[in-house]
Scaffold this active site. Structure first.
Site, mmCIF file in Angstrom:
data_model
loop_
_atom_site.group_PDB
_atom_site.id
_atom_site.type_symbol
_atom_site.label_atom_id
_atom_site.label_comp_id
_atom_site.label_asym_id
_atom_site.label_seq_id
_atom_site.Cartn_x
_atom_site.Cartn_y
_atom_site.Cartn_z
ATOM 1 C CG HIS A 59 -30.235 -6.743 13.009
ATOM 2 N ND1 HIS A 59 -28.873 -6.565 13.033
ATOM 3 C CD2 HIS A 59 -30.597 -7.018 14.291
ATOM 4 C CE1 HIS A 59 -28.432 -6.712 14.265
ATOM 5 N NE2 HIS A 59 -29.461 -6.994 15.046
ATOM 6 C CD GLU A 61 -28.783 -4.659 8.122
ATOM 7 O OE1 GLU A 61 -29.704 -4.586 8.979
ATOM 8 O OE2 GLU A 61 -27.605 -4.369 8.383
ATOM 9 C CB CYS A 89 -24.014 -6.475 12.615
ATOM 10 S SG CYS A 89 -25.443 -7.585 12.431
ATOM 11 C CB CYS A 92 -26.880 -8.015 8.719
ATOM 12 S SG CYS A 92 -28.198 -7.735 9.938
#
Length: 158
Positions: A59, A61, A89, A92
């Site tokens: 992801h 992040e 999410c 993260c």
């Protein structure tokens, strides 16, 4: 509790939006993230690369946090801010808490998977040992439009 937007937040979000567009151009969900240090310098950046890397943890992040840690030579990112185009999410949010980052600035809310105030609120969970400031809705309309356009194009029949 809502924290104020700082001058560097908008510039960081602009950079995150640029990265999100790059990811979207590569057929990744268009989410971008940057980590800035106390002076406002970008020390880590990324966009989603789950498809490109065949990595479910890639992801934006997580990639930005990894790159910031490498740039600083430490896992501890206290004093830094993460700007990301979509509410993080749970995975993260956990990485953010564990990185000790001071602030998270995000654009669009994620009512289906968000973990910084919408569906869950990991960042403010008093059971955890670190709670970053969260600034939500920065350039929200631009961040949301980027995602809406991406998913509209994907649903369109070929």
């Amino acid at each position: 509790m809502t924290f104020p937007v700082r001058p560097n937040d908008l510039a960081a979000m602009q950079q995150a939006l640029h990265l999100a567009r790059q990811g979207g151009d590569r057929d990744e969900v268009p989410v971008g993230a940057v980590v800035i240090d106390a002076s406002g310098a970008v020390i880590g950046a990324g966009h989603n690369e789950r498809i490109a890397l065949s990595d479910p943890t890639a992801h934006a992040e997580v990639l930005a946090l990894r790159r910031a840690g490498a740039a600083l030579g430490t896992w501890n990112l206290s004093g830094c801010t993460l700007a990301v185009t979509l509410e993080p999410c749970t995975m993260c949010a956990g990485a953010i808490v564990n990185s000790r980052i001071d602030r998270v600035v995000f654009g669009a809310w994620d009512p289906k998977a968000g973990a910084m105030g919408s569906l869950w609120d990991v960042a403010r969970d008093r059971r955890l040992n670190h709670r970053p400031e969260v600034v939500a809705g920065v350039a929200e309309e631009f961040c949301a439009a980027l995602l809406d356009d991406f998913f509209t194009r994907r649903r369109r029949p070929s």
